[in-house]
Design a protein around this motif. Structure first.
Motif, PDB file in Angstrom:
ATOM      1  N   PRO A  56       0.763  -1.334   0.050  1.00  0.00           N
ATOM      2  CA  PRO A  56       0.125   0.052   0.091  1.00  0.00           C
ATOM      3  C   PRO A  56       0.854   1.214  -0.014  1.00  0.00           C
ATOM      4  CG  PRO A  56      -0.954  -1.473   1.471  1.00  0.00           C
ATOM      5  CD  PRO A  56       0.554  -2.086   1.020  1.00  0.00           C
ATOM      6  N   PHE A  57       2.118   1.104   0.663  1.00  0.00           N
ATOM      7  CA  PHE A  57       3.012   2.371   0.670  1.00  0.00           C
ATOM      8  C   PHE A  57       3.411   2.986  -1.001  1.00  0.00           C
ATOM      9  CE2 PHE A  57       2.777   0.780   4.878  1.00  0.00           C
ATOM     10  CZ  PHE A  57       2.886   1.984   5.397  1.00  0.00           C
ATOM     11  N   ARG A  90       0.590   9.772   1.431  1.00  0.00           N
ATOM     12  CA  ARG A  90       0.209  11.329   1.825  1.00  0.00           C
ATOM     13  C   ARG A  90      -0.447  11.103   3.393  1.00  0.00           C
ATOM     14  NH1 ARG A  90      -0.495  12.607  -3.673  1.00  0.00           N
ATOM     15  NH2 ARG A  90      -2.802  11.769  -3.607  1.00  0.00           N
ATOM     16  N   HIS A  91      -1.377  10.260   3.583  1.00  0.00           N
ATOM     17  CA  HIS A  91      -1.938   9.960   4.640  1.00  0.00           C
ATOM     18  C   HIS A  91      -1.239   9.533   5.764  1.00  0.00           C
ATOM     19  CE1 HIS A  91      -6.345  10.666   3.225  1.00  0.00           C
ATOM     20  NE2 HIS A  91      -6.005   9.958   1.872  1.00  0.00           N
ATOM     21  N   VAL A  92      -0.185   8.797   5.472  1.00  0.00           N
ATOM     22  CA  VAL A  92       0.693   8.341   6.656  1.00  0.00           C
ATOM     23  C   VAL A  92       1.396   9.534   6.993  1.00  0.00           C
ATOM     24  CG1 VAL A  92       2.734   6.839   6.958  1.00  0.00           C
ATOM     25  CG2 VAL A  92       0.447   5.833   5.821  1.00  0.00           C
ATOM     26  N   MET A  93       1.770  10.201   5.995  1.00  0.00           N
ATOM     27  CA  MET A  93       2.709  11.362   6.586  1.00  0.00           C
ATOM     28  C   MET A  93       2.058  12.418   6.982  1.00  0.00           C
ATOM     29  SD  MET A  93       5.646  10.815   5.630  1.00  0.00           S
ATOM     30  CE  MET A  93       6.204  12.492   5.953  1.00  0.00           C
ATOM     31  N   LYS A  94       0.549  12.580   6.914  1.00  0.00           N
ATOM     32  CA  LYS A  94      -0.228  13.561   7.625  1.00  0.00           C
ATOM     33  C   LYS A  94      -0.124  13.170   9.212  1.00  0.00           C
ATOM     34  CE  LYS A  94      -3.115  15.073   3.846  1.00  0.00           C
ATOM     35  NZ  LYS A  94      -4.574  15.213   3.409  1.00  0.00           N
ATOM     36  N   VAL A  95      -0.377  11.924   9.377  1.00  0.00           N
ATOM     37  CA  VAL A  95      -0.448  11.283  10.682  1.00  0.00           C
ATOM     38  C   VAL A  95       0.750  11.380  11.346  1.00  0.00           C
ATOM     39  CG1 VAL A  95      -0.850   9.191  12.359  1.00  0.00           C
ATOM     40  CG2 VAL A  95      -2.115   9.772  10.396  1.00  0.00           C
ATOM     41  N   SER A 144       4.878  17.285  15.374  1.00  0.00           N
ATOM     42  CA  SER A 144       4.341  18.555  15.964  1.00  0.00           C
ATOM     43  C   SER A 144       4.103  18.527  17.110  1.00  0.00           C
ATOM     44  CB  SER A 144       3.221  19.080  15.121  1.00  0.00           C
ATOM     45  OG  SER A 144       3.278  19.294  13.537  1.00  0.00           O
ATOM     46  N   ARG A 145       3.438  17.407  17.954  1.00  0.00           N
ATOM     47  CA  ARG A 145       3.150  17.336  19.222  1.00  0.00           C
ATOM     48  C   ARG A 145       4.731  17.629  20.094  1.00  0.00           C
ATOM     49  NH1 ARG A 145       1.945  12.716  20.573  1.00  0.00           N
ATOM     50  NH2 ARG A 145       1.003  12.999  22.556  1.00  0.00           N
ATOM     51  N   VAL A 186      -0.707  18.969  25.761  1.00  0.00           N
ATOM     52  CA  VAL A 186      -0.848  18.947  24.456  1.00  0.00           C
ATOM     53  C   VAL A 186      -1.947  17.647  24.442  1.00  0.00           C
ATOM     54  CG1 VAL A 186      -0.383  18.024  22.181  1.00  0.00           C
ATOM     55  CG2 VAL A 186       1.169  19.291  23.594  1.00  0.00           C
ATOM     56  N   LEU A 187      -3.417  18.167  24.085  1.00  0.00           N
ATOM     57  CA  LEU A 187      -4.283  17.041  24.223  1.00  0.00           C
ATOM     58  C   LEU A 187      -4.223  16.063  23.149  1.00  0.00           C
ATOM     59  CD1 LEU A 187      -7.033  19.551  25.462  1.00  0.00           C
ATOM     60  CD2 LEU A 187      -5.765  17.960  26.821  1.00  0.00           C
ATOM     61  N   TRP A 188      -4.596  16.486  22.064  1.00  0.00           N
ATOM     62  CA  TRP A 188      -4.405  15.723  20.634  1.00  0.00           C
ATOM     63  C   TRP A 188      -4.142  16.718  19.584  1.00  0.00           C
ATOM     64  CZ3 TRP A 188      -9.149  16.529  23.225  1.00  0.00           C
ATOM     65  CH2 TRP A 188     -10.069  17.394  22.407  1.00  0.00           C
ATOM     66  N   ALA A 189      -4.032  15.880  18.347  1.00  0.00           N
ATOM     67  CA  ALA A 189      -3.775  16.532  17.197  1.00  0.00           C
ATOM     68  C   ALA A 189      -4.214  15.669  15.894  1.00  0.00           C
ATOM     69  CB  ALA A 189      -2.132  16.966  16.992  1.00  0.00           C
ATOM     70  N   ARG A 190      -4.665  16.541  14.989  1.00  0.00           N
ATOM     71  CA  ARG A 190      -5.187  15.745  13.670  1.00  0.00           C
ATOM     72  C   ARG A 190      -4.904  16.631  12.622  1.00  0.00           C
ATOM     73  NH1 ARG A 190      -9.265  18.389  11.203  1.00  0.00           N
ATOM     74  NH2 ARG A 190     -10.715  20.091  12.230  1.00  0.00           N
ATOM     75  N   PRO A 191      -4.732  15.851  11.530  1.00  0.00           N
ATOM     76  CA  PRO A 191      -4.376  16.570  10.229  1.00  0.00           C
ATOM     77  C   PRO A 191      -5.324  17.418   9.551  1.00  0.00           C
ATOM     78  CG  PRO A 191      -4.528  14.152   9.725  1.00  0.00           C
ATOM     79  CD  PRO A 191      -4.867  14.346  11.167  1.00  0.00           C
ATOM     80  N   THR A 192      -4.922  18.242   9.001  1.00  0.00           N
ATOM     81  CA  THR A 192      -5.663  19.476   7.884  1.00  0.00           C
ATOM     82  C   THR A 192      -5.451  19.374   6.803  1.00  0.00           C
ATOM     83  OG1 THR A 192      -4.584  21.169   8.462  1.00  0.00           O
ATOM     84  CG2 THR A 192      -6.305  20.636  10.270  1.00  0.00           C
TER      85      THR A 192
END
Length: 322
Positions: free
Chosen positions: A130-131, A138-143, A149-150, A172-178
């Motif tokens: 899959p990679f 791209r999705h893996v790099m976003k995560v 960043s944390r 730091v509570l949580w982070a999500r990609p944009t």
């Protein structure tokens, strides 16, 4: 003796040669003092409550002794957690990475114990296929950027944003990609405010390897709950496809093409092929004749405007001129 902390990993000039201090001395002393206070308060309160309950069935002296033992048993774990909290904090910070690494290692060990080498190679290849697709990467790099960043934000907080002498950093509570980077939610500890972050946005952006960073309140009723948006790319440079074009039927294509207007204006003015030089001269002559026919006077500013008939193939735009 080397101590541990999540704040810095710098070598100290003093002390035993080669030792590395992970927790600073004042932080360690502060948590040790709080642990002692918590131990005595909890042990006394819990012991008295337990002795009061046990006094109904036991002798008061026996109940008091048993209550003291129970109070100490309850207070010890609480004091221990407070004393080692700096170390636990580091474990909490790295918990996602620890879980991912543990799952990978344990999974491979279990796979190696129950399968042959050929099966292990096939499994590794299947997981790696899959990679090869850009969307998956791209999705893996976003995560991955969310995890990075944390830690970069905690580095910033430890370097120039600290609210008290115990080095209580923003949580730091949580982070999500944009679409342009990441959004990170923070909980500010006592001694910090959002203005402390706003004055350091450029430094935070440089530390996070980002283009820019913005911060805003995440709650209308709680100023300690804030959201930090990290932008790594400009979304306006990409191609935005509107879903509205799919709602237009094919029968309206002719109408859309008819309503489309493309203007191509040269540098020296408009070039209208339908308006010829002869048409302009005729229009000027008709204007002069109409002015002389009206008592031989030229049209003045208070006179009614003269309407020039449109040429063949040119729309009459006089109705659109005020």
């Amino acid at each position: 003796m080397a101590k541990s902390s999540g704040r810095s990993f710098s070598r100290r000039a003093s002390g035993r040669r080669g030792s590395v201090t992970v927790i600073e001395d004042h932080v360690s002393r502060s948590y040790t003092r709080n642990a002692k206070i918590a131990f005595w308060v909890v042990s006394v309160v819990a012991g008295l409550l337990a002795a009061t309950v046990l006094a109904d069935k036991w002798h008061p002296i026996v109940a008091l002794l048993l209550g003291g033992v129970l109070g100490v048993a309850v207070a010890l774990p609480i004091a221990a957690v407070i004393a080692i909290w700096p170390v636990l904090r580091v474990i909490v910070w790295w918990l996602p990475e620890i879980l991912i690494a543990t799952d990978c290692v344990l999974g491979f060990v279990v796979l190696a114990q129950h399968t042959t080498l050929a099966v292990r190679l096939v499994v590794v290849v299947v997981l790696a296929v899959p990679f090869a697709f850009p969307q998956v990467r791209r999705h893996v790099m976003k995560v991955a950027w969310c995890l990075v960043s944390r830690h970069r934000l905690r580095t910033c907080f430890a370097e120039f944003i600290i609210g008290n002498n115990r080095a209580s950093l923003p949580f730091v509570l949580w982070a999500r990609p944009t679409l342009v980077g990441e959004s990170v939610w923070l909980w500010l500890r006592p001694g910090l405010a959002m203005s402390d972050l706003e004055g350091r946005l450029e430094q935070i952006a440089a530390a996070c390897w980002a283009d820019k960073v913005t911060v805003e309140r995440a709650s209308q009723s709680n100023s300690a709950y804030v959201r930090m948006d990290i932008s790594r790319r400009d979304a306006l440079t990409g191609t935005v496809v509107s879903p509205l074009t799919e709602e237009i039927s094919g029968a309206d294509d002719a109408l859309i093409q008819r309503a489309t207007l493309v203007l191509d204006t040269p540098a020296d003015g408009l070039d209208l092929d339908d308006v010829t030089e002869a048409f302009v001269l005729d229009a000027q002559k008709n204007t002069v004749k109409n002015g002389r026919a009206d008592n031989g006077k030229k049209p003045g500013p208070n006179r009614e405007p003269v309407t020039v008939p449109a040429a063949h193939g040119v729309d009459d735009i006089s109705d659109y001129i005020d």
